[in-house]
Design a protein around this motif. Structure first.
Motif, short mmCIF file in Angstrom:
data_model
loop_
_atom_site.label_atom_id
_atom_site.label_comp_id
_atom_site.label_asym_id
_atom_site.label_seq_id
_atom_site.Cartn_x
_atom_site.Cartn_y
_atom_site.Cartn_z
N PHE A 399 0.83 -1.19 0.00
CA PHE A 399 0.00 0.00 0.00
C PHE A 399 0.88 1.25 0.00
CE2 PHE A 399 -2.91 -3.02 2.31
CZ PHE A 399 -3.80 -3.16 1.26
N GLU A 400 0.45 2.25 -0.74
CA GLU A 400 1.13 3.54 -0.76
C GLU A 400 0.31 4.54 0.04
OE1 GLU A 400 4.02 3.88 -1.92
OE2 GLU A 400 4.24 2.09 -3.18
N LEU A 401 1.01 5.43 0.71
CA LEU A 401 0.35 6.41 1.56
C LEU A 401 -0.50 7.37 0.73
CD1 LEU A 401 -0.06 7.56 4.39
CD2 LEU A 401 1.95 9.02 4.01
N THR A 402 -1.78 7.49 1.13
CA THR A 402 -2.67 8.43 0.47
C THR A 402 -3.71 8.91 1.48
OG1 THR A 402 -4.32 8.71 -1.28
CG2 THR A 402 -4.17 6.53 -0.29
N THR A 403 -4.24 10.06 1.29
CA THR A 403 -5.27 10.59 2.19
C THR A 403 -6.62 10.68 1.51
OG1 THR A 403 -4.65 12.85 1.57
CG2 THR A 403 -3.62 11.92 3.55
N ASN A 404 -6.66 10.28 0.23
CA ASN A 404 -7.92 10.33 -0.51
C ASN A 404 -8.40 8.94 -0.84
OD1 ASN A 404 -7.88 13.20 -0.63
ND2 ASN A 404 -6.37 13.06 -2.31
N ALA A 405 -9.71 8.79 -1.01
CA ALA A 405 -10.28 7.50 -1.37
C ALA A 405 -9.90 7.13 -2.77
CB ALA A 405 -11.81 7.57 -1.23
#
Length: 405
Positions: A399-405
């Motif tokens: 998994f890569e870091l993201t703050t959006n769906a």
């Protein structure tokens, strides 16, 4: 694909002369191992077999009266131990905190961190198949010693299953435990390679202390394997160990040694039972997906400070080994995936946020989509998704870091 198991068989010793020959051989072998270990330590950890043979072979035979094959085996034994320690040190980096900034750092360790040679304290000897030991048609074992070959009877329930022609015997280790003699025999067998196309189940396994394992499969079913009672029992072992260490008497030290062996056997039994249960639960053609726990520590703030250190982890690597060989026997496979963000990612909307997990309540609550579930279950769900990606062709899914769906 070749799989390997270790057959642990008890030896029936018919007279004291055989026991004396075993003891003498193991002690000489142990001393020789320490001699080679010191040489490797003092020579920049040179572990090339050919160079060590050239330098040490004759000395080992003359100083310790070892036979030709045993002298070779000593070198192999020591090299293998150093390589094992090297791997263990790499898996457990040194952690330290900057006193000025408060930041934590990790430094990968190697053999140069050792401050003394690896010590071989327990008498034992590695025996090469046919050269040092063999299985006779009479059902006995022929074992080589410094005094010549001896014949002993093996006592091992289920040993005949390894005589069906599909198993190949290899290295054996002679040792003594609690006054009894044992031979640990390595056996290998060719099994069918795992085929991704025939997978029936993809099971994500989140390992921890509150639950030793939490599984989640492709059908959305979750199973929890409670670890609370196990941690309480381990805490009792630690409390008893601390009491005996405080006494410091000879009898206390003897009890400590027995206690350590009892605890290790108990841990192995727990891992055997858990891995067996998992394999039986999901059946053949299952892909078990585990997160890579290198460098991961499990803090237990709910325990007294005196007991926290012994309850930061479990023998998860051993559990993984047991699960792997049992899975291979059942035409299944075990793979490791990156543990990054598996406990922080919402399995419904994909948002990764550390604060969504409440450690005290053991709950994950996504502030983006509102999804709420047990935090261990969340980890298993994300690990299962990575397993599905692996089946689809991604060799190292993460998994890569993201703050959006």
């Amino acid at each position: 694909m070749e799989m390997q198991v270790t057959i642990k068989t008890k030896l029936k010793i018919s007279n004291s002369e055989i026991a004396w020959s075993f003891s003498k051989t193991m002690e000489q072998y142990r001393q020789a191992c320490n001699y080679v270990s010191e040489y490797i330590f003092n020579n920049d950890f040179d572990m090339k077999q050919s160079r060590l043979n050239k330098e040490l072979y004759t000395k080992l035979r003359n100083l310790f009266s070892l036979k030709s094959q045993m002298a070779q085996s000593v070198i192999r034994t020591v090299i293998a131990r150093y390589k094992t320690v090297k791997t263990q040190m790499a898996r457990r980096p040194y952690k330290y905190q900057d006193q000025n900034t408060g930041e934590w750092y990790r430094e990968v360790r190697d053999l140069t961190w050792l401050h003394k040679p690896i010590s071989f304290n327990r008498p034992q000897v590695d025996l090469q198949r046919n050269r040092d030991w063999s299985y006779l048609s009479s059902g006995q074992l022929s074992i080589n010693t410094l005094d010549g070959r001896v014949k002993v009877d093996p006592i091992c329930r289920g040993f005949n299953q390894y005589l069906d022609g599909t198993w190949k015997f290899g290295l054996a280790k002679l040792l003594k435990s609690s006054g009894k003699w044992y031979l640990h025999i390595s056996a290998t067998k060719e099994v069918a390679d795992f085929n991704k196309q025939t997978v029936k189940h993809v099971v994500g396994l989140d390992r921890g202390l509150r639950f030793l394992a939490t599984s989640y499969d492709e059908q959305g079913k979750t199973a929890f394997f409670d670890g609370q009672a196990i941690m309480r029992k381990r805490a009792k072992y630690q409390k008893l160990r601390a009491t005996l260490q405080a006494k410091g008497t000879k009898s206390a030290k003897r009890r400590l040694k027995k206690l350590s062996g009892r605890e290790n056997r108990w841990i192995s039994d727990v891992n055997h039972c858990l891995s067996k249960t998992l394999v039986q639960k999901y059946g053949a053609n299952t892909l078990f997906v585990l997160e890579n726990l290198n460098g991961v520590s499990f803090e237990r703030t709910d325990l007294p400070k005196a007991l926290r250190n012994q309850n930061k982890s479990w023998a998860f690597y051993q559990l993984e080994q047991f699960l792997t060989y049992k899975a291979h026997l059942n035409n299944s496979e075990v793979v490791e995936v990156s543990a990054k963000y598996t406990s922080q990612r919402c399995p419904k909307c994909g948002v990764i946020k550390k604060d969504n997990r409440n450690h005290e309540k053991h709950e994950y609550h996504c502030d983006n989509c509102g999804y709420r579930s047990n935090d261990d279950r969340i980890g298993a769900m994300n690990i299962q998704l990575l397993g599905t990606q692996y089946i689809s062709g991604q060799e190292q899914p993460k998994f890569e870091l993201t703050t959006n769906a």
